[in-house]
Write an enzyme that holds these catalytic residues in place. Structure first.
Site, PDB file in Angstrom:
ATOM      1  CG  MET A  87     -16.917 -23.468  11.538  1.00 33.48           C
ATOM      2  SD  MET A  87     -18.359 -24.360  11.517  1.00 33.48           S
ATOM      3  CE  MET A  87     -19.586 -23.174  10.579  1.00 33.48           C
ATOM      4  CB  THR A 140     -21.596 -18.923  12.453  1.00 34.60           C
ATOM      5  OG1 THR A 140     -22.919 -19.072  11.946  1.00 34.60           O
ATOM      6  CG2 THR A 140     -21.039 -20.202  12.269  1.00 34.60           C
ATOM      7  CB  SER A 183     -17.019 -16.435  13.229  1.00 34.33           C
ATOM      8  OG  SER A 183     -18.507 -15.983  13.156  1.00 34.33           O
ATOM      9  CB  CYS A 184     -17.128 -19.519   9.045  1.00 34.06           C
ATOM     10  SG  CYS A 184     -15.506 -19.765   8.543  1.00 34.06           S
ATOM     11  CB  VAL A 185     -21.792 -18.252   6.861  1.00 37.64           C
ATOM     12  CG1 VAL A 185     -21.627 -16.661   7.033  1.00 37.64           C
ATOM     13  CG2 VAL A 185     -20.936 -18.717   5.776  1.00 37.64           C
TER      14      VAL A 185
END
Lengths: 422, 104
Positions: free
Chosen positions: A160, A201, B102-104
């Site tokens: 990510m 996410t 955590s990423c988007v």
């Protein structure tokens, strides 16, 4: 004659095209000339790539000439950019010519880089290792899908952030439906492999989507950080030595910003441009602005985000010209349809402060779209979006009921998330 | 908010054991947190922890794997050897920083 000032846009994709079309209507074109530079003559409707492998969209559905989408009184330059020289306020093109600017907008996006992962572009590339984030990739995958007889289908995300973070889930749901239609689902094992600890996410959406994966009997492998693709063994291998075997691997390669950003010397480790996440002014220099996937803003890399950003950035460019303070108005708003197969879909609406939650959209309590709930109308919304994209969005025309600021109304916000300013 | 005492220092932690007040962190606390993960801190570990601290000071977030590689000069393989099973999460915890978002 007075020398005109120059506003230069790098990239004529979704974000750059929208900016050109906003600004040509709002700026004084007797004083300013607007130029847009891009090396690729074709504009792709990227959300359509998802549908191509299943034969739902044809090649023609997803391609238009870039030049035609940028409206009148904007100079379109087809050229490759070497780098930006912020100290001299100029852009150097690869053919050796130079473009001076007074204001620069970087809209060079992000792209898959399969060569970043060991073995990915090895002997199996586009034979049993595929991606669907490029036109060529989606077409190659369509050919292979048509030959599929069953086996291990692995859908995989390398790292990510990625463009359109819901697309790999959608691909998985559509594959489940498509294989069922063709009587191949019972002979196909589908595995979803992700570096994240959940399906998505954001926690609330991850729970609901994770449940859906479970219902559709899709195996999930979490916290998988890929070290390499083993083309001999036909397996992906993680840094902690776990292996997931495949007959067909559909991966989302590492996404990185344009190499031009790296050559210009101002990108982060993934070539994204350091950007004020609320004003969209770069942290490089006050006359450089950034929009869309090219920014390092902590929101999704998606067309809807670029659309909302474009409204804020247009206003801020006009303010910058007048010497007024910029408005910190971009709230990270993203709005994503998720195809879940069988003619149904989900809709997510979120921003920097609030993750996706259930509710109705865009009219509170009415909809017609349901947030974080599966419905037919959400799927129809996604299909209708192709027309909206070409005819409304890129032309920078307003979309009724949908504001660049995310609305907190119509959302069922769990108590523990109330920290967000409602 | 839970508290615990490690090598003589009382620290505030969240439900996952990540420190919530970095000012309470010191090298003995780090050694104690590492021991809980079955890790004995050596020079190579400290190089990682110091990079995280420096980068956190500059950016306000725990660096991701790619940033560790490219900016910190630390190879992914080495990170997995030093901090097995989820090196970024573990190293961030021992360095006294929040769990990486955590990423988007």
């Amino acid at each position: 004659m007075l020398m005109k000032k120059n506003l230069l846009i790098l990239g004529a994709g979704t974000a750059g095209t929208m900016m050109a079309n906003h600004l040509r209507k709002k700026m004084d074109l007797n004083q300013w000339s607007i130029k847009i530079v891009d090396q690729d003559p074709k504009h792709y409707y990227q959300p359509g790539f998802l549908f191509m492998p299943f034969g739902l969209y044809s090649d023609e559905d997803v391609v238009r000439p870039k030049r035609r989408l940028v409206g009148g009184r904007v100079e379109y330059i087809e050229a490759a950019v070497d780098r930006v020289d912020p100290d001299a306020d100029r852009v150097l093109l690869q053919d050796g010519s130079v473009l001076d600017y007074d204001i620069l907008i970087v809209a060079t996006g992000t792209r898959p880089n399969p060569e970043e992962t060991e073995g990915m572009t090895g002997s199996g590339w586009r034979k049993d290792v595929f991606e669907f984030y490029t036109y060529e990739g989606a077409r190659a995958l369509r050919e292979q899908m048509a030959k599929w007889k069953g086996g291990k289908l692995v859908v995989h995300i390398c790292e990510m952030p990625i463009k359109c973070p819901v697309a790999p889930l959608e691909f998985t749901f559509l594959a489940d439906w498509w294989l069922g239609e063709r009587g191949l689902r019972h002979v196909t094992e589908i595995t979803y492999v992700t570096p994240l600890s959940g399906a998505f996410t954001k926690p609330t959406a991850a729970k609901i989507l994770g449940h859906l994966l479970d219902e559709k009997k899709i195996h999930v492998v979490n916290d998988f950080n890929i070290a390499r693709v083993d083309n001999e063994k036909k397996a992906i291998v993680s840094w902690d030595d776990r292996e997931v075997p495949y007959d067909m691997l559909v991966t989302v390669p590492v996404n990185m910003g344009d190499p031009m950003v790296e050559r210009s010397g101002f990108g982060d480790e993934l070539n994204y441009v350091p950007t004020d996440k609320n004003t969209l002014q770069s942290k490089v220099k006050e006359n450089i602005f950034v929009i869309g996937d090219a920014t390092d803003a902590p929101t999704s890399k998606a067309g809807s985000v670029a659309h909302f950003e474009a409204e804020v950035l247009t206003e801020n460019i006009l303010r910058h010209i007048k010497g007024e303070p910029l408005k910190p108005d971009f709230d990270g708003h993203a709005n994503c349809f998720i195809e879940s197969g069988h003619g149904k879909g989900f809709l997510l609406d979120f921003n920097y402060d609030l993750e996706p939650v259930p509710g109705a959209f865009p009219v509170p309590g009415v909809g017609p779209f349901s947030l974080l709930g599966e419905s037919q109308i959400n799927h129809l919304g996604k299909l209708a979006f192709k027309w909206i994209y070409w005819h409304v969005l890129l032309k920078a025309l307003p979309i009724p009921f949908i504001d660049h600021r995310m609305s907190y109304r119509g959302k069922k916000i769990p108590k523990e998330l109330m920290k967000a300013k409602v | 908010m839970p508290q615990k005492t490690i090598n003589g220092t009382t620290i505030d932690v969240n439900e996952e054991g990540f420190m919530t007040d970095h000012s309470q962190w010191n090298r003995e606390v780090a050694a104690g947190l590492a021991a809980e993960e079955g890790i004995t801190l050596a020079g190579e570990h400290w190089k990682v922890l110091e990079f995280i601290a420096a980068d956190y000071g500059e950016k306000g977030v725990v660096p991701g794997m790619r940033r560790m590689n490219k900016v910190g000069g630390i190879a992914t393989k080495d990170l997995y050897t030093l901090f097995p099973d989820g090196p970024i999460k573990k190293a961030a915890k021992i360095a006294g920083f929040p769990k990486p978002a955590s990423c988007v």
